[in-house]
Design a protein around this motif. Structure first.
Motif, PDB file in Angstrom:
ATOM      1  N   LYS A 235       1.911   8.869   1.824  1.00  0.00           N
ATOM      2  CA  LYS A 235       3.344   8.670   1.634  1.00  0.00           C
ATOM      3  C   LYS A 235       3.958   8.641   3.024  1.00  0.00           C
ATOM      4  O   LYS A 235       3.604   9.456   3.882  1.00  0.00           O
ATOM      5  CB  LYS A 235       3.945   9.842   0.848  1.00  0.00           C
ATOM      6  CG  LYS A 235       3.393   9.998  -0.567  1.00  0.00           C
ATOM      7  CD  LYS A 235       4.005  11.209  -1.271  1.00  0.00           C
ATOM      8  CE  LYS A 235       3.333  11.456  -2.617  1.00  0.00           C
ATOM      9  NZ  LYS A 235       3.834  12.660  -3.306  1.00  0.00           N
TER      10      LYS A 235
ATOM     11  N   TRP B 117      -3.804   6.561   0.384  1.00  0.00           N
ATOM     12  CA  TRP B 117      -2.794   5.974   1.271  1.00  0.00           C
ATOM     13  C   TRP B 117      -1.651   6.969   1.403  1.00  0.00           C
ATOM     14  O   TRP B 117      -1.085   7.414   0.408  1.00  0.00           O
ATOM     15  CB  TRP B 117      -2.285   4.649   0.695  1.00  0.00           C
ATOM     16  CG  TRP B 117      -3.355   3.628   0.483  1.00  0.00           C
ATOM     17  CD1 TRP B 117      -4.543   3.547   1.148  1.00  0.00           C
ATOM     18  CD2 TRP B 117      -3.359   2.550  -0.474  1.00  0.00           C
ATOM     19  NE1 TRP B 117      -5.270   2.475   0.672  1.00  0.00           N
ATOM     20  CE2 TRP B 117      -4.565   1.853  -0.324  1.00  0.00           C
ATOM     21  CE3 TRP B 117      -2.444   2.107  -1.435  1.00  0.00           C
ATOM     22  CZ2 TRP B 117      -4.886   0.737  -1.093  1.00  0.00           C
ATOM     23  CZ3 TRP B 117      -2.755   0.995  -2.194  1.00  0.00           C
ATOM     24  CH2 TRP B 117      -3.967   0.318  -2.023  1.00  0.00           C
TER      25      TRP B 117
ATOM     26  N   SER C  96       3.415   6.013  -1.819  1.00  0.00           N
ATOM     27  CA  SER C  96       2.211   5.307  -2.249  1.00  0.00           C
ATOM     28  C   SER C  96       1.715   5.874  -3.569  1.00  0.00           C
ATOM     29  O   SER C  96       1.891   7.071  -3.834  1.00  0.00           O
ATOM     30  CB  SER C  96       1.135   5.479  -1.174  1.00  0.00           C
ATOM     31  OG  SER C  96       1.048   6.845  -0.806  1.00  0.00           O
ATOM     32  N   THR C  97       1.073   5.032  -4.372  1.00  0.00           N
ATOM     33  CA  THR C  97       0.500   5.536  -5.618  1.00  0.00           C
ATOM     34  C   THR C  97      -0.975   5.893  -5.433  1.00  0.00           C
ATOM     35  O   THR C  97      -1.438   6.882  -5.975  1.00  0.00           O
ATOM     36  CB  THR C  97       0.667   4.522  -6.766  1.00  0.00           C
ATOM     37  OG1 THR C  97       0.267   3.246  -6.290  1.00  0.00           O
ATOM     38  CG2 THR C  97       2.117   4.461  -7.214  1.00  0.00           C
ATOM     39  N   ASN C  98      -1.699   5.099  -4.644  1.00  0.00           N
ATOM     40  CA  ASN C  98      -3.107   5.403  -4.361  1.00  0.00           C
ATOM     41  C   ASN C  98      -3.161   6.630  -3.444  1.00  0.00           C
ATOM     42  O   ASN C  98      -2.579   6.613  -2.352  1.00  0.00           O
ATOM     43  CB  ASN C  98      -3.751   4.195  -3.676  1.00  0.00           C
ATOM     44  CG  ASN C  98      -5.231   4.390  -3.408  1.00  0.00           C
ATOM     45  OD1 ASN C  98      -5.681   5.481  -3.052  1.00  0.00           O
ATOM     46  ND2 ASN C  98      -5.995   3.328  -3.569  1.00  0.00           N
TER      47      ASN C  98
ATOM     48  N   CYS D  48       0.816  -1.224   0.000  1.00  0.00           N
ATOM     49  CA  CYS D  48       0.000   0.000   0.000  1.00  0.00           C
ATOM     50  C   CYS D  48       0.849   1.274   0.000  1.00  0.00           C
ATOM     51  O   CYS D  48       0.528   2.234  -0.697  1.00  0.00           O
ATOM     52  CB  CYS D  48      -0.927   0.017   1.203  1.00  0.00           C
ATOM     53  SG  CYS D  48      -2.167  -1.290   1.155  1.00  0.00           S
ATOM     54  N   HIS D  49       1.898   1.298   0.804  1.00  0.00           N
ATOM     55  CA  HIS D  49       2.669   2.546   0.955  1.00  0.00           C
ATOM     56  C   HIS D  49       3.804   2.662  -0.059  1.00  0.00           C
ATOM     57  O   HIS D  49       4.512   3.679  -0.075  1.00  0.00           O
ATOM     58  CB  HIS D  49       3.205   2.667   2.387  1.00  0.00           C
ATOM     59  CG  HIS D  49       2.117   2.821   3.407  1.00  0.00           C
ATOM     60  ND1 HIS D  49       1.411   4.002   3.558  1.00  0.00           N
ATOM     61  CD2 HIS D  49       1.576   1.954   4.297  1.00  0.00           C
ATOM     62  CE1 HIS D  49       0.506   3.850   4.515  1.00  0.00           C
ATOM     63  NE2 HIS D  49       0.576   2.608   4.973  1.00  0.00           N
ATOM     64  N   GLY D  50       3.999   1.640  -0.892  1.00  0.00           N
ATOM     65  CA  GLY D  50       5.049   1.691  -1.910  1.00  0.00           C
ATOM     66  C   GLY D  50       6.374   1.185  -1.361  1.00  0.00           C
ATOM     67  O   GLY D  50       6.691   1.413  -0.191  1.00  0.00           O
TER      68      GLY D  50
END
Ligand code: HEM
Ligand code: HEM
Length: 181
Positions: free
Chosen positions: A33, A31, A26-28, A19-21
């Motif tokens: 960064k 959610w 994060s891309t969404n 979720c957070h990359g």
């Protein structure tokens, strides 16, 4: 940072990365960064999710099994990553800058810069989060949540009192401005 070990945190972060990359960005936009966020603030949030002082259907089950050492390691890891900055919608950012730097005297909204800093860097000693470059949608969701009192983990109601005085237009504008800092 805060006693955590970033290398150990990296190993423990595999499930968070979904979720957070993998790089903490994060891309969404719902959610947050986590890259570059202060370890003191990350640690506080994880403890708050674990003890139900902050509630979220995605995060609560993630935080429950974490030990104090896990949280410190994860905080050290995500804080060591580099945050990718954003670009604000300039039309909205004009009002946003006014609110961010000056608040709104008429409605008693404090200037965000007083705590989060003129560049949105926050204050690690005070556990004031860095905000610069954060997703607009995430920022707006948090401000709405503080306004409704659903997010209530801010000591002394610092954020609930501020958000309570803000209009939807001010929230939208300040979120845009912050995302471009
Ligand atoms: C929020 C850490 C896994 C979705 C947060 C925050 C932290 C965090 C520190 C608060 C950020 C802030 O206040 O700025 C972690 C760690 C994880 C993890 C260490 C792994 C152990 C996940 C996963 C998901 C997720 C797997 C998606 C299924 C979210 C969402 C929020 C959030 C949606 C915002 C919650 C809200 O709106 O209040 N996470 N996270 N996280 N995380 Fe995670
Ligand atoms: C948290 C925005 C003013 C203290 C936050 C968050 C946002 C935000 C979006 C959540 C960050 C995240 O989840 O990653 C703003 C805006 C402000 C403002 C737009 C001005 C309108 C202030 C002021 C103070 C303050 C004046 C200090 C008196 C805090 C603290 C937190 C926080 C302590 C973290 C709460 C916690 O521990 O969970 N703010 N803020 N903010 N803000 Fe502000």
């Amino acid at each position: 940072a805060e006693g955590g070990n970033a290398e150990a945190g990296k190993t423990k972060s595999a499930t968070c990365a979904a979720c957070h990359g993998a790089d903490g960005n994060s891309t969404n936009p719902e959610w947050p960064k986590l890259a570059g966020q202060h370890p003191s603030y990350i640690l506080k949030q994880l403890m708050n999710f674990k003890n139900d002082e902050r509630v979220n259907p995605s995060m609560t089950p993630m935080a429950k099994p974490l030990s104090d050492a896990d949280m410190a390691d994860l905080a050290a890891y995500f804080s060591s990553q580099t945050k990718k900055l954003g670009e604000a919608d300039q039309t909205k950012a004009v009002l946003g800058e006014q609110v961010y730097k000056g608040g709104n005297n008429a409605t008693g909204v404090s200037a965000c810069a007083a705590c989060h800093g003129p560049t949105g860097a926050g204050n690690p000693a005070a556990k004031f989060p860095s905000l610069n470059g954060q997703h607009v949608t995430y920022i707006k969701n948090q401000l709405y949540s503080f306004r409704k009192g659903e997010r209530a983990n801010d000591a002394g109601k610092m954020m609930r009192n501020i958000a309570a005085g803000m209009t939807d237009v001010e929230i939208d504008a300040v979120a845009e401005y912050i995302s471009g800092l």
